[in-house]
Design a protein around this motif. Structure first.
Motif, PDB file in Angstrom:
ATOM      1  N   HIS A  66       5.856 -55.828  19.863  1.00 32.67           N
ATOM      2  CA  HIS A  66       7.359 -54.602  19.428  1.00 32.67           C
ATOM      3  C   HIS A  66       7.217 -54.659  18.006  1.00 32.67           C
ATOM      4  CE1 HIS A  66      11.363 -54.832  19.062  1.00 32.67           C
ATOM      5  NE2 HIS A  66      11.041 -55.380  16.962  1.00 32.67           N
ATOM      6  N   ILE A  67       5.942 -54.431  17.538  1.00 39.32           N
ATOM      7  CA  ILE A  67       5.881 -53.897  16.179  1.00 39.32           C
ATOM      8  C   ILE A  67       5.277 -52.757  15.868  1.00 39.32           C
ATOM      9  CG2 ILE A  67       4.685 -54.768  13.841  1.00 39.32           C
ATOM     10  CD1 ILE A  67       7.635 -55.724  13.415  1.00 39.32           C
ATOM     11  N   ILE A  68       4.068 -52.495  16.863  1.00 38.23           N
ATOM     12  CA  ILE A  68       3.449 -51.465  17.058  1.00 38.23           C
ATOM     13  C   ILE A  68       4.377 -50.428  17.553  1.00 38.23           C
ATOM     14  CG2 ILE A  68       1.810 -49.986  18.544  1.00 38.23           C
ATOM     15  CD1 ILE A  68      -0.062 -53.317  18.185  1.00 38.23           C
ATOM     16  N   SER A  69       5.376 -51.073  19.149  1.00 37.97           N
ATOM     17  CA  SER A  69       6.156 -49.573  18.756  1.00 37.97           C
ATOM     18  C   SER A  69       6.912 -49.498  18.417  1.00 37.97           C
ATOM     19  CB  SER A  69       7.015 -50.516  20.326  1.00 37.97           C
ATOM     20  OG  SER A  69       7.431 -49.845  20.879  1.00 37.97           O
ATOM     21  N   VAL A  70       8.049 -50.519  17.573  1.00 35.80           N
ATOM     22  CA  VAL A  70       9.088 -49.684  16.719  1.00 35.80           C
ATOM     23  C   VAL A  70       8.464 -48.796  15.822  1.00 35.80           C
ATOM     24  CG1 VAL A  70      10.426 -50.370  14.603  1.00 35.80           C
ATOM     25  CG2 VAL A  70      10.660 -51.951  16.895  1.00 35.80           C
ATOM     26  N   GLY A  71       6.400 -49.134  14.720  1.00 34.92           N
ATOM     27  CA  GLY A  71       6.548 -48.406  14.073  1.00 34.92           C
ATOM     28  C   GLY A  71       5.660 -47.063  14.350  1.00 34.92           C
ATOM     29  N   ILE A  72       5.514 -47.041  15.903  1.00 31.36           N
ATOM     30  CA  ILE A  72       5.331 -44.980  16.803  1.00 31.36           C
ATOM     31  C   ILE A  72       7.003 -45.178  16.309  1.00 31.36           C
ATOM     32  CG2 ILE A  72       4.320 -44.497  18.714  1.00 31.36           C
ATOM     33  CD1 ILE A  72       2.466 -47.102  19.020  1.00 31.36           C
ATOM     34  N   LYS A  73       7.269 -45.812  16.831  1.00 22.36           N
ATOM     35  CA  LYS A  73       9.170 -44.876  17.106  1.00 22.36           C
ATOM     36  C   LYS A  73       9.287 -44.561  16.366  1.00 22.36           C
ATOM     37  CE  LYS A  73      10.661 -47.153  21.146  1.00 22.36           C
ATOM     38  NZ  LYS A  73      11.606 -48.232  21.541  1.00 22.36           N
ATOM     39  N   ILE A  74       9.614 -45.535  15.104  1.00 20.21           N
ATOM     40  CA  ILE A  74       9.787 -44.782  13.128  1.00 20.21           C
ATOM     41  C   ILE A  74       9.063 -44.048  12.485  1.00 20.21           C
ATOM     42  CG2 ILE A  74       9.510 -45.309  11.102  1.00 20.21           C
ATOM     43  CD1 ILE A  74      10.658 -48.453  11.757  1.00 20.21           C
ATOM     44  N   ALA A  75       7.557 -43.464  13.170  1.00 21.68           N
ATOM     45  CA  ALA A  75       6.183 -42.217  12.994  1.00 21.68           C
ATOM     46  C   ALA A  75       6.734 -41.171  13.187  1.00 21.68           C
ATOM     47  CB  ALA A  75       5.190 -42.965  12.823  1.00 21.68           C
ATOM     48  N   ILE A  76       6.920 -41.156  14.713  1.00 22.64           N
ATOM     49  CA  ILE A  76       8.414 -40.166  15.140  1.00 22.64           C
ATOM     50  C   ILE A  76       8.862 -39.539  14.846  1.00 22.64           C
ATOM     51  CG2 ILE A  76       8.326 -39.453  17.771  1.00 22.64           C
ATOM     52  CD1 ILE A  76       6.705 -40.985  19.227  1.00 22.64           C
ATOM     53  N   LEU A  77       9.817 -40.446  15.111  1.00 21.01           N
ATOM     54  CA  LEU A  77      11.418 -40.021  13.830  1.00 21.01           C
ATOM     55  C   LEU A  77      11.619 -39.116  12.790  1.00 21.01           C
ATOM     56  CD1 LEU A  77      13.507 -42.758  15.235  1.00 21.01           C
ATOM     57  CD2 LEU A  77      13.333 -40.435  16.284  1.00 21.01           C
ATOM     58  N   ILE A  78      10.340 -40.194  12.003  1.00 22.59           N
ATOM     59  CA  ILE A  78       9.899 -38.678  10.630  1.00 22.59           C
ATOM     60  C   ILE A  78       9.624 -37.760  10.808  1.00 22.59           C
ATOM     61  CG2 ILE A  78       8.759 -39.360   8.478  1.00 22.59           C
ATOM     62  CD1 ILE A  78       9.303 -42.810   8.565  1.00 22.59           C
ATOM     63  N   ALA A  79       8.717 -37.484  11.868  1.00 22.97           N
ATOM     64  CA  ALA A  79       7.342 -36.067  11.787  1.00 22.97           C
ATOM     65  C   ALA A  79       8.222 -35.699  12.372  1.00 22.97           C
ATOM     66  CB  ALA A  79       6.774 -36.682  12.868  1.00 22.97           C
ATOM     67  N   LEU A  80       9.414 -35.848  13.634  1.00 21.96           N
ATOM     68  CA  LEU A  80      10.737 -35.043  14.329  1.00 21.96           C
ATOM     69  C   LEU A  80      12.073 -34.471  13.160  1.00 21.96           C
ATOM     70  CD1 LEU A  80      11.038 -36.877  17.329  1.00 21.96           C
ATOM     71  CD2 LEU A  80      10.247 -34.585  17.898  1.00 21.96           C
ATOM     72  N   TYR A  81      11.587 -35.613  11.310  1.00 24.12           N
ATOM     73  CA  TYR A  81      12.900 -35.512  11.004  1.00 24.12           C
ATOM     74  C   TYR A  81      12.325 -34.237  10.046  1.00 24.12           C
ATOM     75  CZ  TYR A  81      15.073 -35.290   6.798  1.00 24.12           C
ATOM     76  OH  TYR A  81      16.059 -35.153   5.635  1.00 24.12           O
ATOM     77  N   PHE A  82      11.196 -34.004   9.924  1.00 28.40           N
ATOM     78  CA  PHE A  82      10.282 -32.853   8.787  1.00 28.40           C
ATOM     79  C   PHE A  82       9.773 -31.925   9.769  1.00 28.40           C
ATOM     80  CE2 PHE A  82       9.210 -36.494   6.194  1.00 28.40           C
ATOM     81  CZ  PHE A  82       9.319 -36.506   5.316  1.00 28.40           C
ATOM     82  N   ILE A  83      10.538 -32.114  10.456  1.00 26.18           N
ATOM     83  CA  ILE A  83       9.943 -30.533  11.790  1.00 26.18           C
ATOM     84  C   ILE A  83      11.682 -29.766  11.925  1.00 26.18           C
ATOM     85  CG2 ILE A  83       9.441 -29.808  14.334  1.00 26.18           C
ATOM     86  CD1 ILE A  83       7.451 -31.801  13.799  1.00 26.18           C
ATOM     87  N   PHE A  84      12.193 -30.812  11.691  1.00 25.04           N
ATOM     88  CA  PHE A  84      14.031 -29.934  12.867  1.00 25.04           C
ATOM     89  C   PHE A  84      14.228 -29.644  10.801  1.00 25.04           C
ATOM     90  CE2 PHE A  84      13.749 -32.558  16.630  1.00 25.04           C
ATOM     91  CZ  PHE A  84      14.658 -31.245  17.544  1.00 25.04           C
TER      92      PHE A  84
END
Length: 281
Positions: free
Chosen positions: A19-37
């Motif tokens: 669960h920790i790894i899954s949440v961490g990956i989601k957060i990393a993807i969201l942060i990357a998408l935020y800067f891309i957008f």
């Protein structure tokens, strides 16, 4: 101690770390998408307004104003959207939004001024009453618009003071940057001088100025004698100049007229009086 051991032993550590790894990956993807957008969105906005500025009917100040507002609005929407998506990984966001809706009703009466600022700012933008770089008068404030927002308008006074004016307090706006500006010069000479001779000399100066000064858009015209008293005779000259250049046109006219009158031995007082105003057409 035994209870603590039992609690640790009851935890499914494989599921916990997954669960920790899954949440961490989601957060990393969201942060990357935020800067891309954010980068892509800002580039799209800049590209749009680069083309928008090329239109002849659009002023630079107007384009700068709209670009700043849209960029800020896009940034706020993007930030709050991704903030909600991040919070969904830790809590029930629906309950928070519902609570915020109830709380907003409680503070709505205290936010009437803010709402009024935003609504007024929207109509100021819609009606194009102001643009960044315009010279304006709002109440007792005179200066240049430095920033125009949905809540406040920033005006830089001629002495350097920066005024922050809530939009709801803007009742009457006098915009001095729309159209050509009228130049009106009142020239004082001795009441004992021949007015026809003085008017002829002043007219010749105005004709030369109209041909040589590129900032004059409507040739200055001598209206004639406006007033006579025991000490002065006032002769008025009016014309129109390019917006923003009315000060230099006025100074040049005063200098040239004074020199011409002095050369022709027309008696002058110690001071000239001049005024100017915007073109209301």
């Amino acid at each position: 101690m035994n209870l603590l051991k039992k609690w640790f032993s009851s935890i499914d550590w494989d599921q916990f770390w997954n669960h920790i790894i899954s949440v961490g990956i989601k957060i990393a993807i969201l942060i990357a998408l935020y800067f891309i957008f954010r980068v892509v969105g800002n580039k799209i906005i800049r590209s749009f307004f680069r083309k928008y500025r090329q239109q002849q009917a659009v002023s630079v100040g107007r384009a700068d104003t709209l670009e700043s507002l849209i960029s800020n609005f896009y940034g706020y929407v993007l930030f709050f959207t991704f903030a909600i998506l991040l919070l969904q990984n830790f809590m029930d966001v629906t309950a928070i939004i519902a609570s915020a809706g109830v709380a907003s009703l409680a503070i709505a009466f205290g936010a009437q001024g803010l709402v009024s600022d935003v609504v007024t700012g929207f109509f100021i933008l819609l009606e194009r009453q102001l643009d960044v770089g315009d010279t304006i008068t709002i109440g007792l404030v005179n200066g240049t618009v430095e920033a125009l927002g949905l809540r406040t308008t920033q005006v830089r006074d001629f002495d350097g003071t920066l005024h922050f004016i809530p939009n709801r307090q803007i009742m009457v706006v006098s915009n001095h940057s729309r159209g050509n500006m009228r130049v009106m010069v009142d020239i004082q000479i001795s009441p004992h001088e021949d007015p026809e001779k003085a008017i002829k000399i002043i007219g010749e100066v105005c004709d030369v100025a109209a041909k040589e000064n590129k900032n004059i858009v409507e040739p200055p015209v001598v209206l004639g004698v406006q007033n006579i008293d025991a000490t002065n005779m006032i002769i008025r000259v009016v014309g129109k100049a390019v917006n923003g250049e009315q000060y230099s046109v006025q100074r040049d006219l005063l200098k040239d007229i004074r020199e011409a009158l002095a050369e022709n031995e027309i008696e002058l007082p110690l001071n000239f009086v001049s005024t100017f105003g915007p073109n209301n057409n």
